[in-house]
Design a protein around this motif. Structure first.
Motif, PDB file in Angstrom:
ATOM      1  N   ALA A 185      61.658 -19.200  -2.803  1.00  0.00           N
ATOM      2  CA  ALA A 185      62.566 -20.054  -1.932  1.00  0.00           C
ATOM      3  C   ALA A 185      61.654 -20.423  -0.903  1.00  0.00           C
ATOM      4  O   ALA A 185      61.637 -21.519  -0.452  1.00  0.00           O
ATOM      5  CB  ALA A 185      63.666 -19.591  -1.585  1.00  0.00           C
ATOM      6  N   VAL A 186      61.044 -19.456  -0.228  1.00  0.00           N
ATOM      7  CA  VAL A 186      60.169 -19.680   0.912  1.00  0.00           C
ATOM      8  C   VAL A 186      59.177 -20.592   0.667  1.00  0.00           C
ATOM      9  O   VAL A 186      58.400 -21.587   1.430  1.00  0.00           O
ATOM     10  CB  VAL A 186      59.534 -18.605   1.414  1.00  0.00           C
ATOM     11  N   ILE A 187      58.210 -20.436  -0.375  1.00  0.00           N
ATOM     12  CA  ILE A 187      57.263 -21.214  -0.961  1.00  0.00           C
ATOM     13  C   ILE A 187      57.768 -22.823  -1.170  1.00  0.00           C
ATOM     14  O   ILE A 187      56.901 -23.496  -0.652  1.00  0.00           O
ATOM     15  CB  ILE A 187      56.642 -20.770  -2.361  1.00  0.00           C
ATOM     16  N   LEU A 188      58.916 -22.952  -1.692  1.00  0.00           N
ATOM     17  CA  LEU A 188      59.372 -24.214  -2.046  1.00  0.00           C
ATOM     18  C   LEU A 188      59.524 -24.914  -0.633  1.00  0.00           C
ATOM     19  O   LEU A 188      59.489 -26.102  -0.490  1.00  0.00           O
ATOM     20  CB  LEU A 188      60.634 -23.854  -2.895  1.00  0.00           C
ATOM     21  N   LEU A 189      60.375 -24.121   0.168  1.00  0.00           N
ATOM     22  CA  LEU A 189      60.886 -24.721   1.318  1.00  0.00           C
ATOM     23  C   LEU A 189      59.559 -25.016   2.416  1.00  0.00           C
ATOM     24  O   LEU A 189      59.603 -26.172   2.752  1.00  0.00           O
ATOM     25  CB  LEU A 189      61.808 -23.733   2.358  1.00  0.00           C
ATOM     26  N   GLY A 190      58.499 -24.260   2.181  1.00  0.00           N
ATOM     27  CA  GLY A 190      57.199 -24.372   2.973  1.00  0.00           C
ATOM     28  C   GLY A 190      56.611 -25.888   2.583  1.00  0.00           C
ATOM     29  O   GLY A 190      56.289 -26.632   3.035  1.00  0.00           O
TER      30      GLY A 190
END
Length: 461
Positions: free
Chosen positions: A12-17
Motif C-alpha cells: 500500500a505504501v509503495i502504491l501510494l508513493g
C-alpha cells in the motif's frame, strides 16, 4: 510486502508513493503551463523541463518520507496525513528555492513553485481521500492462514487488527488437542485435505504459530502447500517482516544463525558508510560550530558548571569511548550514581529541556563520528553500568555491539524514549533488526525519518 534492499515495505505504501510521484510531476507541469500562459510564453515540450519536474517531485517526495507522511499514523488518519503533507511540501518548496539560489539559475521560479505547492497539496490530499479507503480494504491485503490457535496466534490476530496492517487472517487451525485461545479456530482433524483447504480460501501465505513444535509440525502438509506456490513462513520471521523488529519472546539462537541477515559481504557498504560519516561529520561540524558555541555560552549562563560534559559509553565490540555533549543537567545530577532519565526529569536545567527537545545537545557527538568511534546511524551507545545489567537480563543484548553505535538509529525513529529495562528490551528488538538487516538504504531511510523525530519531538526527554 515488497523487500527492497533487505527491508520490507508494504504494498500500500509503495502504491501510494508511486501515485504521489505521478501527481507531483503533474502539479509541477501544470504550474509551469499556467505561469507560461499568464506571461504569454510558449510552455514548450514537457521533455525540455524533464529534470526540473524530476527535481521538484523527487525533493518533495523525499521531504514527505522524512516527516512521516507514509508512517502508520498518517496512513490511518486523514487529519494527521494532511498536517504532515503541509509541512513536507513547505519544506520541499523551501529546499527547491534554496537550490535555485545556490546554483544561480532560473529553474524553479517563485511563481511556479507557489502554484506547484498549491496544486500538490490539493492533489495529494485528494489522493488520500479517494485511495485511502481502497488501500485499507481487505482486497489489498495478503490473505494469511495461521497454523496454531494459542498465544502466538492471538498475537497475530492483534497485529492483523491494526488499521495499517497489510494482511488479514482468513482462518486459524488448531494443530494440537490443547484448549485453543482462538475460539473460532478449526481443529486439524476436521480438515481432510489441508492443501485443498488452503486453495479454497485463496490463501497467499501460511504462518506457523505453534506453541510447541514437537510432534505437531506438519512437515508433509507444509511441503505440499509450499509446492503449490503458497508462501510458508515461521512466526519469528513473520513478526520481523511485519513490525521491523526481532521478537525476543520467540526468537532462538538457531533462528538467528540460519535466517537471512548478518551478512558478511558488507565490506563495500561499510567503506561507503565510513566515507559518508567523514564527509557529513566534517561538514556538519563546520556548519554547526556557531550553534554549538552559542548554546555553550547559554548553558554557562543558565546554570553553574561546564558547558560540555563527557560520558563513557560502550561502542563497537564492547569497547568503551567518551562521548561529548552539551550539558543539559545539573552538575550534581548523578551524585547518587548512574540513573535512567525520567519524564520531566527534575535534574534537567531550564535550557536543557529545550536543547534536548531539538537535539542540539547531540551536535558535539559529531566529533565522535569523525573519529570513527560512532556513526551517524546505529544503535544508541549505552553506559557501561547499564550495559552490564542489561546483558544479564536481556538475551542477545551483546549482539547490538556488533555494529558501530550511532547518533540516530532504527530504535530511535520507531520507539519513544525509554528509560527502563522493559523499554530497553523493546529498543533492543529494533536494534537487532538493524544489525541483522543493515544496508545503506536502511541508513538513508533512518536519516530521513530522523527529521520527523526532531520536528515533532518524538522520543525527546
Amino acid at each position: 510486502m515488497i523487500r527492497l534492499f533487505k527491508h520490507y515495505i508494504p504494498h500500500a505504501v509503495i502504491l501510494l508513493g508511486l501515485i504521489d510521484l505521478a501527481l507531483l510531476v503533474f502539479a509541477g507541469d501544470f504550474a509551469w503551463r499556467l505561469r507560461a500562459s499568464q506571461i504569454g510564453m510558449d510552455p514548450g515540450a514537457i521533455a525540455a523541463r524533464g529534470w526540473q519536474l524530476a527535481g521538484f517531485a523527487g525533493i518533495i517526495l523525499t521531504a514527505m518520507i522524512a516527516v512521516g507522511v507514509y508512517g502508520a499514523d498518517a496512513l490511518r488518519s486523514m487529519r494527521f496525513a494532511t498536517a504532515r503533507l503541509l509541512v513536507a511540501i513547505s519544506l520541499g518548496v523551501i529546499a527547491l528555492a534554496f537550490v535555485d539560489f545556490l546554483f544561480g539559475g532560473q529553474n524553479f521560479w517563485r511563481s511556479t513553485l507557489a502554484y506547484s505547492m498549491v496544486g500538490a497539496i490539493a492533489l495529494l490530499v485528494l489522493n488520500r481521500l479517494v485511495a485511502g479507503g481502497v488501500l485499507g480494504a481487505s482486497a489489498f491485503r495478503r490473505r494469511v492462514l495461521v497454523l496454531g490457535a494459542g498465544q502466538r496466534a492471538a498475537r497475530l490476530r492483534a497485529l492483523a487488527d491494526r488499521p495499517e496492517s497489510g494482511f488479514c487472517i482468513v482462518g486459524y487451525i488448531a494443530m494440537t488437542d490443547m484448549t485453543p485461545d482462538i475460539e473460532e479456530s478449526i481443529a486439524r482433524s476436521a480438515i481432510s485435505n489441508l492443501t485443498r483447504y488452503v486453495e479454497n480460501l485463496s490463501v497467499s501465505e501460511v504462518v506457523l504459530a505453534l506453541e510447541e513444535r514437537r510432534n505437531a509440525l506438519p512437515l508433509g502438509d507444509l511441503l505440499r502447500i509450499k509446492t503449490t506456490g503458497v508462501h510458508v513462513n515461521d512466526f519469528s520471521s513473520f513478526i520481523e517482516r511485519e513490525t521491523g523488529r526481532v521478537d525476543l519472546d520467540t526468537v532462538n539462537p538457531s533462528w538467528l544463525i540460519f535466517s537471512d541477515g548478518f551478512s558478511s559481504g558488507r565490506a563495500i557498504s561499510s567503506a561507503a558508510k565510513r566515507l559518508f560519516d567523514i564527509a557529513a561529520s566534517s561538514l556538519l561540524l563546520v556548519l554547526s560550530a556557531p550553534v554549538i558555541v552559542l548554546f555553550a555560552l547559554l548553558v554557562k549562563l543558565d546554570s553553574k558548571g561546564p558547558a560540555f560534559f563527557r560520558q563513557t559509553r560502550v561502542g563497537l565490540y564492547g569497547q568503551t569511548f567518551d562521548v561529548i555533549k552539551l550539558r543539559s543537567m545539573r552538575t550534581d545530577a548523578e551524585a547518587a550514581g548512574a540513573q535512567w532519565a525520567q519524564k520531566d526529569d527534575p535534574r534537567v536545567t531550564r535550557l536543557g529541556k529545550f536543547i534536548r527537545k531539538v537535539r542540539i545537545d547531540e551536535l558535539p557527538q559529531t566529533w565522535s563520528v569523525l573519529k570513527g568511534e560512532m556513526s551517524f546511524v546505529g544503535p544508541r551507545p549505552e553506559r557501561p553500568e547499564f550495559v552490564a545489567e542489561l546483558e544479564q537480563q536481556l538475551p542477545y543484548y551483546a549482539e547490538r555491539h556488533m555494529v558501530k553505535p550511532g547518533i540516530t538509529g532504527w530504535a530511535q525513529i520507531n520507539y519513544p524514549y525509554g528509560a527502563s529495562i522493559e523499554d530497553s528490551r523493546h529498543k533492543l528488538e529494533f536494534d537487532l533488526y538493524y544489525a541483522k538487516n543493515y544496508t545503506p538504504f536502511l541508513d538513508l531511510l533512518i536519516l530521513l525519518q530522523t527529521l520527523r523525530v526532531v520536528l515533532w519531538h518524538e522520543g525527546a526527554r
